[in-house]
Design a protein around this motif. Structure first.
Motif, PDB file in Angstrom:
ATOM      1  N   UNK A 167      37.774  39.646  46.645  1.00 15.08           N
ATOM      2  CA  UNK A 167      37.066  40.774  47.259  1.00 15.08           C
ATOM      3  C   UNK A 167      37.891  42.046  47.152  1.00 15.08           C
ATOM      4  N   UNK A 170      37.938  43.160  43.548  1.00 18.08           N
ATOM      5  CA  UNK A 170      36.687  43.822  43.154  1.00 18.08           C
ATOM      6  C   UNK A 170      36.715  45.289  43.555  1.00 18.08           C
ATOM      7  N   UNK A 171      37.132  45.537  44.792  1.00 17.49           N
ATOM      8  CA  UNK A 171      37.149  46.916  45.276  1.00 17.49           C
ATOM      9  C   UNK A 171      38.134  47.764  44.485  1.00 17.49           C
ATOM     10  N   UNK A 172      39.330  47.227  44.290  1.00 21.49           N
ATOM     11  CA  UNK A 172      40.384  48.036  43.674  1.00 21.49           C
ATOM     12  C   UNK A 172      40.168  48.222  42.175  1.00 21.49           C
ATOM     13  N   UNK A 204      37.380  50.639  41.483  1.00 22.64           N
ATOM     14  CA  UNK A 204      37.870  52.009  41.578  1.00 22.64           C
ATOM     15  C   UNK A 204      38.739  52.348  40.373  1.00 22.64           C
ATOM     16  N   UNK A 252      32.583  51.683  37.075  1.00 24.49           N
ATOM     17  CA  UNK A 252      32.932  50.989  38.306  1.00 24.49           C
ATOM     18  C   UNK A 252      31.979  49.842  38.575  1.00 24.49           C
ATOM     19  N   UNK A 289      33.009  45.905  38.729  1.00 21.54           N
ATOM     20  CA  UNK A 289      32.789  45.140  39.962  1.00 21.54           C
ATOM     21  C   UNK A 289      31.952  43.903  39.682  1.00 21.54           C
TER      22      UNK A 289
END
Lengths: 222, 222
Positions: free
Chosen positions: A88, A91-93, A96, A201, A205
């Motif tokens: 998780x 995915x976020x980092x 970005x 992005x 993701x």
DNA sequence: GTTGGAAATGATGTCGACAATATAGGCGTT
DNA sequence: AACGCCTATATTGTCGACATCATTTCCAAC
């Protein structure tokens, strides 16, 4: 720009011990969840306790070990939930990172990345599965570095990726998904080449989300 | 569940020195970019060099200082670019935190969060600007903790937030934006209460993006 | 006057010893 | 037999001293 340009070489004794210990932990030579005795390690690695303590401190900042005051350090224990949580964050980092890479990578870096992917495609067609993991790593690293965001780079390269590798080794998973993942890589690079931050992005993701789902399936069936 | 439940208290001497040093650095008592001499600090804080070294190691894992082998440690230097990069990471991570909070927070936690916001609203109407920053922090912390993701919590609470506070103090910025930010908080909480993960993430990201833009404006005009 | 290098200085890195704390085991009591 | 306490032991935390390295300063050669 090679990845090797970013691995600082060990100069001090604590550096070497830290790197050695990290390998031993990630590769499972020292089992997950086990206790790290300072005296024991100092005899094993032939260095003083101060060096071991320094190395353990650095391992702690990589989130590979946990310390409790007056008790000692333990290697983190690996759980399916922990792996999910790791993905998780990833995915976020990395999402970005892909967005920022679309903005900040130079045209030359993008060209190199495209070339890398073509090269990778040849070896995949050849069926060499060893090079796969290295190729996957190279792809992700270049985009992370391409973000030009120091914080992002630090957290991912020095923290999360070692942990993920530790999970991968010790849960006995094969490398990344083979065939489908390659197309996903290609689309991400296309988005970056088009300087489409939003799409880059989103695609990154999704790519990582699919990986996570794939892993969850494997975890359930085992 | 109070935030205080998560601050481990200092038991060892290195803990106390670390906490003290962190305050002194974040609040600017020790100027950004300055060198941290081990011998000097050991006399200043009345502890041995080993304790100082341990404290500096922990400061390094918070990204508050940087070390070079055989040279020493320096407090990180603050640059506008660094602050922007920090907010980019924050946007990614807290966005994901809001998404996970919408999935993982208990109904009771959400009720508490709503109550907190109402409470906060009363004080904002009263014009007490001191409580504002604390209220803003409480809001963000609860959502971060509500994600129930240990990695996320660790990176944000122990890493990024101290750095952001350091920037805020030393760049002489006022607390978070006052009036508009409150509505944004309200909408995020509504999305979480509705268990709308997608919206919660998007709103949180916007909220932080606005903050970033606001800061960029202030940086340019100064 | 400038440049190169060597010695001097001060810092960090490493070490072994001691102090303080947690844990385990034994002993006594209930 | 179970529980609590106390001692014994082993581990971690802290300290001062020494080794090693980077930097500065000074002197000599050009």
């Amino acid at each position: 720009m090679s990845i090797a340009a970013f691995v600082e070489q060990a100069v001090t004794s604590a550096d070497k011990t830290f790197l050695q210990l990290r390998v031993d932990i990630v590769e499972g030579a020292i089992p997950a969840g086990s206790k790290l005795s300072e005296t024991e390690l100092s005899t094993k690695y032939q260095v003083s306790r101060a060096v071991i303590r320094e190395a353990i401190n650095r391992l702690e900042s990589c989130h590979l070990v946990e310390r409790k005051a007056n008790v000692g350090a333990r290697i983190v224990s690996l759980t399916p939930e922990g792996l999910i949580q790791l993905y998780q964050v990833r995915e976020a980092l990395e999402g970005m990172a892909a967005r920022l890479a679309a903005k900040n990578m130079s045209d030359e870096e993008i060209a190199d990345l495209t070339a890398l992917l073509d090269n990778h495609f040849q070896t995949v067609k050849g069926g060499e599965s060893y090079y796969q993991e290295a190729g996957d790593l190279d792809f992700h690293y270049r985009i992370i570095l391409g973000s030009k965001n120091q914080h992002l780079i630090e957290v991912l390269v020095n923290g999360i990726y070692h942990l993920i590798r530790m999970y991968r080794v010790q849960f006995g998973m094969a490398g990344p998904r083979v065939t489908t993942a390659f197309d996903e890589h290609k689309h991400v690079v296309q988005a970056i080449a088009n300087r489409d931050e939003e799409l880059a992005e989103m695609l990154m993701r999704r790519h990582i989300l699919y990986s996570k789902n794939n892993i969850e399936r494997k975890l359930l069936q085992s």
